[in-house]
Design a protein around this motif. Structure first.
Motif, PDB file in Angstrom:
ATOM      1  N   SER A  63      36.822  83.107 -26.376  1.00 12.66           N
ATOM      2  CA  SER A  63      36.204  84.347 -26.887  1.00 12.66           C
ATOM      3  C   SER A  63      36.201  85.500 -25.886  1.00 12.66           C
ATOM      4  CB  SER A  63      34.761  84.063 -27.349  1.00 12.66           C
ATOM      5  OG  SER A  63      34.756  83.090 -28.372  1.00 12.66           O
ATOM      6  N   PHE A  64      37.281  85.647 -25.146  1.00  8.76           N
ATOM      7  CA  PHE A  64      37.457  86.831 -24.313  1.00  8.76           C
ATOM      8  C   PHE A  64      38.948  87.101 -24.200  1.00  8.76           C
ATOM      9  CE2 PHE A  64      38.500  83.798 -21.034  1.00  8.76           C
ATOM     10  CZ  PHE A  64      39.282  84.492 -20.116  1.00  8.76           C
ATOM     11  N   ALA A  65      39.294  88.299 -23.716  1.00 13.77           N
ATOM     12  CA  ALA A  65      40.688  88.664 -23.492  1.00 13.77           C
ATOM     13  C   ALA A  65      40.832  89.236 -22.093  1.00 13.77           C
ATOM     14  CB  ALA A  65      41.166  89.680 -24.522  1.00 13.77           C
ATOM     15  N   ALA A  66      41.874  88.836 -21.399  1.00 11.40           N
ATOM     16  CA  ALA A  66      42.152  89.390 -20.077  1.00 11.40           C
ATOM     17  C   ALA A  66      42.406  90.885 -20.204  1.00 11.40           C
ATOM     18  CB  ALA A  66      43.350  88.693 -19.446  1.00 11.40           C
ATOM     19  N   THR A  67      41.855  91.660 -19.269  1.00 11.78           N
ATOM     20  CA  THR A  67      41.966  93.116 -19.339  1.00 11.78           C
ATOM     21  C   THR A  67      43.356  93.625 -18.998  1.00 11.78           C
ATOM     22  OG1 THR A  67      40.868  93.050 -17.180  1.00 11.78           O
ATOM     23  CG2 THR A  67      39.559  93.774 -19.052  1.00 11.78           C
ATOM     24  N   ALA A  68      44.281  92.734 -18.701  1.00 11.92           N
ATOM     25  CA  ALA A  68      45.671  93.151 -18.555  1.00 11.92           C
ATOM     26  C   ALA A  68      46.235  93.634 -19.882  1.00 11.92           C
ATOM     27  CB  ALA A  68      46.526  92.000 -18.010  1.00 11.92           C
ATOM     28  N   ASN A  69      45.590  93.244 -20.992  1.00  2.00           N
ATOM     29  CA  ASN A  69      46.065  93.643 -22.319  1.00  2.00           C
ATOM     30  C   ASN A  69      44.909  93.558 -23.308  1.00  2.00           C
ATOM     31  OD1 ASN A  69      47.548  94.291 -24.563  1.00  2.00           O
ATOM     32  ND2 ASN A  69      49.061  92.666 -24.325  1.00  2.00           N
ATOM     33  N   LEU A  70      44.123  94.627 -23.356  1.00  2.00           N
ATOM     34  CA  LEU A  70      42.931  94.643 -24.186  1.00  2.00           C
ATOM     35  C   LEU A  70      42.769  96.005 -24.856  1.00  2.00           C
ATOM     36  CD1 LEU A  70      40.154  93.437 -25.100  1.00  2.00           C
ATOM     37  CD2 LEU A  70      39.209  94.359 -22.967  1.00  2.00           C
ATOM     38  N   PHE A  71      42.540  95.990 -26.171  1.00  2.00           N
ATOM     39  CA  PHE A  71      42.246  97.188 -26.957  1.00  2.00           C
ATOM     40  C   PHE A  71      40.822  97.065 -27.496  1.00  2.00           C
ATOM     41  CE2 PHE A  71      46.730  97.359 -26.689  1.00  2.00           C
ATOM     42  CZ  PHE A  71      47.173  98.624 -27.050  1.00  2.00           C
ATOM     43  N   VAL A  72      40.053  98.147 -27.371  1.00  2.00           N
ATOM     44  CA  VAL A  72      38.662  98.132 -27.836  1.00  2.00           C
ATOM     45  C   VAL A  72      38.356  99.449 -28.533  1.00  2.00           C
ATOM     46  CG1 VAL A  72      36.251  97.780 -27.198  1.00  2.00           C
ATOM     47  CG2 VAL A  72      38.058  96.766 -25.777  1.00  2.00           C
ATOM     48  N   ASP A  73      37.655  99.367 -29.673  1.00  2.00           N
ATOM     49  CA  ASP A  73      37.163 100.574 -30.330  1.00  2.00           C
ATOM     50  C   ASP A  73      36.178 101.271 -29.402  1.00  2.00           C
ATOM     51  OD1 ASP A  73      38.196 101.389 -32.761  1.00  2.00           O
ATOM     52  OD2 ASP A  73      37.096  99.888 -33.905  1.00  2.00           O
ATOM     53  N   ALA A  74      36.302 102.583 -29.254  1.00  2.00           N
ATOM     54  CA  ALA A  74      35.456 103.332 -28.327  1.00  2.00           C
ATOM     55  C   ALA A  74      33.965 103.178 -28.625  1.00  2.00           C
ATOM     56  CB  ALA A  74      35.858 104.807 -28.329  1.00  2.00           C
ATOM     57  N   PRO A  75      33.502 103.262 -29.888  1.00  2.00           N
ATOM     58  CA  PRO A  75      32.070 103.091 -30.138  1.00  2.00           C
ATOM     59  C   PRO A  75      31.548 101.722 -29.698  1.00  2.00           C
ATOM     60  CG  PRO A  75      33.142 104.084 -32.041  1.00  2.00           C
ATOM     61  CD  PRO A  75      34.237 103.627 -31.123  1.00  2.00           C
ATOM     62  N   VAL A  76      32.375 100.696 -29.846  1.00  2.00           N
ATOM     63  CA  VAL A  76      31.976  99.355 -29.419  1.00  2.00           C
ATOM     64  C   VAL A  76      31.832  99.307 -27.903  1.00  2.00           C
ATOM     65  CG1 VAL A  76      32.685  96.926 -29.333  1.00  2.00           C
ATOM     66  CG2 VAL A  76      33.043  98.272 -31.423  1.00  2.00           C
ATOM     67  N   LEU A  77      32.806  99.871 -27.211  1.00  2.00           N
ATOM     68  CA  LEU A  77      32.769  99.899 -25.751  1.00  2.00           C
ATOM     69  C   LEU A  77      31.540 100.655 -25.261  1.00  2.00           C
ATOM     70  CD1 LEU A  77      34.509  98.985 -23.304  1.00  2.00           C
ATOM     71  CD2 LEU A  77      35.554 101.249 -23.356  1.00  2.00           C
ATOM     72  N   SER A  78      31.210 101.744 -25.933  1.00  2.00           N
ATOM     73  CA  SER A  78      30.045 102.538 -25.563  1.00  2.00           C
ATOM     74  C   SER A  78      28.750 101.752 -25.774  1.00  2.00           C
ATOM     75  CB  SER A  78      30.017 103.830 -26.377  1.00  2.00           C
ATOM     76  OG  SER A  78      28.902 104.615 -26.040  1.00  2.00           O
ATOM     77  N   ARG A  79      28.646 101.070 -26.899  1.00  2.00           N
ATOM     78  CA  ARG A  79      27.424 100.297 -27.181  1.00  2.00           C
ATOM     79  C   ARG A  79      27.210  99.187 -26.162  1.00  2.00           C
ATOM     80  NH1 ARG A  79      29.133 100.548 -32.611  1.00  2.00           N
ATOM     81  NH2 ARG A  79      29.778  98.357 -32.554  1.00  2.00           N
ATOM     82  N   LEU A  80      28.299  98.592 -25.702  1.00  2.00           N
ATOM     83  CA  LEU A  80      28.191  97.494 -24.744  1.00  2.00           C
ATOM     84  C   LEU A  80      28.032  97.991 -23.310  1.00  2.00           C
ATOM     85  CD1 LEU A  80      30.834  94.996 -26.176  1.00  2.00           C
ATOM     86  CD2 LEU A  80      28.345  94.874 -26.354  1.00  2.00           C
TER      87      LEU A  80
END
Length: 305
Positions: free
Chosen positions: A162-179
């Protein structure tokens, strides 16, 4: 994230902010940025933020003469602090993370966005990380054999851990902001921490095999050793609250693995190279990694941390 708004594109494609942390890696950063400049995603729908994390060399010569590519600096040590540095400046509706030594495929952005817009909508996407080697398409050194079998198993990371290496990760901006972005105090394991928090918040992470970056294998013992110690310290930091007994148990487990690999490598059901000389190289690298991890956890045990 930046308060500057980006008007929606006629085709509805989200604006993407790509974030690339770098530390003393200008030569490979140049190749990474060239690959980003050649993306088939509309040129007016993405920007690239390079974050220099206290490099001894100057990364500015690696940046294309293109206003979409901007350089920031983060003095706090760690790639997660560097990634967070870009967040207030970025305008993206989507954030795409990769590393300075990665080579995104030409359709990396297009594929990642397509996966993120898939119904039912995920909150984040972990793309494929394909390892390449110094000399051709097959590993030759012990460290390369180790990395080919044990590292960057992104599908497993996403679907089982249940995680992804940040070498290849896409995230919705609102989700990133909330976290709240990444944990800037971590030197390693910030991707696992982010995935854990995403899951606890009810977020959904998926794997996409078409969203691809190439990543060089660590081909030398020094490179493999440096990464191993960094990751082991990250694990020790995150498990420090469990006390000395846990540190000792981890040390015993790692030390045991350094010994048993010399038997396991010959079993047919174990992942290992086929040729005898390659098995020996792989086992040596595996044992080396386990012994370094043993040392880190024993150090935490003896210091009582």
């Amino acid at each position: 994230m930046s308060d500057v708004t980006v008007p929606p594109a006629p085709e509805g494609l989200p604006y993407v902010s790509v974030v690339v942390p770098v530390h003393n890696d200008t030569a490979r950063l140049r190749l990474c940025l060239q690959a980003l400049a050649a993306q088939d995603y509309p040129a007016d729908r993405f920007e690239v933020w390079v974050v220099d994390n206290n490099s001894d060399d100057d990364p500015r010569p690696a940046l294309p003469e293109d206003e979409r590519f901007q350089l920031l600096r983060e003095r706090r040590r760690g790639s997660y602090a560097a990634r967070n540095r870009a967040l207030p400046h970025a305008r993206g509706e989507v954030f795409a993370f990769t590393d300075s030594d990665c080579l995104p495929h030409p359709d990396w952005l297009s594929s990642g966005v397509r996966a993120l817009l898939r119904e039912p909508r995920p909150d984040a996407v972990g793309g494929a990380i394909r390892i390449f080697f110094d000399h051709g398409t097959v590993p030759t050194s012990g460290p390369e054999h180790f990395e080919a079998i044990n590292e960057f198993r992104q599908r497993k990371y996403v679907e089982e851990w249940s995680f992804a290496a940040t070498a290849n990760l896409f995230v919705d901006a609102p989700v990133l902001s909330r976290l709240g972005g990444f944990d800037a105090t971590l030197q390693s394991g910030g991707d696992l921490d982010f995935g854990t928090r995403l899951g606890r918040a009810g977020g959904r992470l998926i794997y996409d095999d078409d969203t691809v970056v190439d990543h060089p294998a660590r081909s030398t013992w020094r490179e493999l050793g440096r990464k191993t110690v960094r990751v082991a310290n990250g694990i020790a930091d995150r498990s420090a609250h469990l006390g000395r007994r846990d540190a000792l148990a981890r040390a015993v487990n790692e030390g045991s693995g350094a010994v048993t690999i010399w038997l396991k490598v010959w079993r047919r059901n174990e992942p290992a190279p086929r040729r005898a000389v390659e098995k020996v190289r792989y086992a040596a690298a595996f044992a080396y990694v386990r012994l370094l991890r043993t040392g880190v956890h024993l150090g935490r045990f003896t210091r009582g941390r």
